[in-house]
Design an enzyme around this catalytic site. Structure first.
Site, mmCIF file in Angstrom:
data_model
loop_
_atom_site.group_PDB
_atom_site.id
_atom_site.type_symbol
_atom_site.label_atom_id
_atom_site.label_comp_id
_atom_site.label_asym_id
_atom_site.label_seq_id
_atom_site.Cartn_x
_atom_site.Cartn_y
_atom_site.Cartn_z
ATOM 1 N N SER A 140 30.517 37.462 40.693
ATOM 2 C CA SER A 140 29.908 38.639 40.105
ATOM 3 C C SER A 140 28.764 37.974 38.756
ATOM 4 C CB SER A 140 30.883 39.538 39.338
ATOM 5 O OG SER A 140 31.780 39.829 40.335
HETATM 6 N N1 SAH Z 1 36.711 38.065 40.479
HETATM 7 C C1 SAH Z 1 35.457 37.155 40.958
HETATM 8 C C2 SAH Z 1 34.663 38.375 41.997
HETATM 9 C C3 SAH Z 1 35.073 37.912 43.500
HETATM 10 S S1 SAH Z 1 34.294 38.932 44.642
HETATM 11 C C4 SAH Z 1 34.348 36.815 40.146
HETATM 12 O O1 SAH Z 1 34.922 36.182 38.865
HETATM 13 O O2 SAH Z 1 33.322 36.705 40.425
HETATM 14 C C5 SAH Z 1 35.674 40.056 45.070
HETATM 15 C C6 SAH Z 1 36.808 39.132 45.701
HETATM 16 O O3 SAH Z 1 37.841 40.248 46.130
HETATM 17 C C7 SAH Z 1 36.382 38.557 47.028
HETATM 18 O O4 SAH Z 1 36.710 37.297 46.980
HETATM 19 C C8 SAH Z 1 37.258 39.262 48.050
HETATM 20 O O5 SAH Z 1 37.844 38.632 49.085
HETATM 21 C C9 SAH Z 1 38.489 39.833 47.138
HETATM 22 N N2 SAH Z 1 39.208 40.999 47.826
HETATM 23 C C10 SAH Z 1 38.620 41.957 48.378
HETATM 24 N N3 SAH Z 1 39.593 42.806 49.034
HETATM 25 C C11 SAH Z 1 41.045 42.334 48.284
HETATM 26 C C12 SAH Z 1 42.223 42.902 48.372
HETATM 27 N N4 SAH Z 1 42.785 43.832 48.984
HETATM 28 N N5 SAH Z 1 43.023 42.124 47.854
HETATM 29 C C13 SAH Z 1 42.572 40.825 47.163
HETATM 30 N N6 SAH Z 1 41.520 40.572 47.085
HETATM 31 C C14 SAH Z 1 40.415 41.124 47.878
#
Ligand code: SAH
Length: 220
Positions: free
Chosen positions: A67
């Site tokens: 993000s």
């Molecule tokens: N927290 C991260 C953002 C990652 S993007 C940061 O620091 O930037 C969001 C993430 O959520 C992705 O890696 C995606 O695979 C995960 N995601 C989506 N649906 C999910 C679910 N049901 N359970 C766990 N992770 C999930």
């Protein structure tokens, strides 16, 4: 990471804090201190290191993103952490938000559904020496019953809340998520009370989607 390499990112990181966070209204001193110290460049692909402190989200592989710094700070500020909390994060990704949270609360439990990212986050967090973090590869829509109830649950993928999350919160605890369909989300903060929850809406935003099930490296 050599001393030289880590020092060379100090200035872009401080500039990120001043120009992207302070300038846009992030005022929580603990959040600003955490974002000033977590080495974001260690969480992005080596090929994208020069953009690690840019005002943008970046690809982290498997179709996912890290993000934008402002969104990490904004969401973290909305949790209003004091230091004693146990926080559940849904969507570990590369582990950057996890690292920021781990400096602001007692313990972070973080779930990622894509095994390749879960592994990568494990390595990144080990390299950045974050010890109060527990990671699991699973569908975060089911929460993490073993350590419930949590003081806060933060969801970093966009979609609609699972009922389980509210169940796994303490009374007085907060659930923060980017809510909505497709690519149009809005941050919503629900505070659990004895008869349900109250809610507040914040920024419009765009997140990768919250998906069901687990994706292992074998079927990718
Ligand atoms: N927290 C991260 C953002 C990652 S993007 C940061 O620091 O930037 C969001 C993430 O959520 C992705 O890696 C995606 O695979 C995960 N995601 C989506 N649906 C999910 C679910 N049901 N359970 C766990 N992770 C999930």
């Amino acid at each position: 990471m050599t001393l030289h390499a880590s020092l060379s990112y100090e200035r872009p990181r401080q500039r990120m804090v001043t120009d992207q966070l302070v300038a846009r209204g992030i005022v929580d001193a603990r959040v600003l201190a955490a974002m000033s110290s977590v080495p974001r460049h260690m969480f992005v692909d080596p090929a994208l290191v020069s953009r690690a402190y840019h005002d943008a989200s970046l690809p982290i592989g498997s179709g996912q993103t890290i993000s934008q710094p402002y969104m990490v700070a904004r969401m973290t500020q909305l949790l209003a952490l004091k230091g004693h909390e146990r926080v559940l994060e849904i969507g570990t990704g590369c582990g950057y938000q996890t690292a920021v949270l781990s400096r602001l609360c007692r313990r972070v439990y973080s779930i990622e559904r894509i095994s390749a990212l879960h592994e990568r986050a494990r390595q990144n967090l080990r390299a950045a020496r974050h010890a109060n973090v527990m990671l699991k590869c699973a569908d975060g829509r089911l929460g993490w019953e073993d350590y419930a109830p949590y003081d806060a649950i933060i969801v970093t993928a966009g979609g609609f809340a699972s009922d389980v999350w509210l169940q796994q919160l303490k009374t007085g605890g907060v659930l923060l998520l980017p809510e909505g369909d497709g690519g149009a989300h809005r941050l919503v903060r629900r505070t659990k009370n004895t008869h349900g929850y109250s809610e507040e809406y914040f920024d419009a935003c765009t997140f990768v989607p919250l998906l069901e099930g687990v994706e292992s490296s074998l079927n990718r």
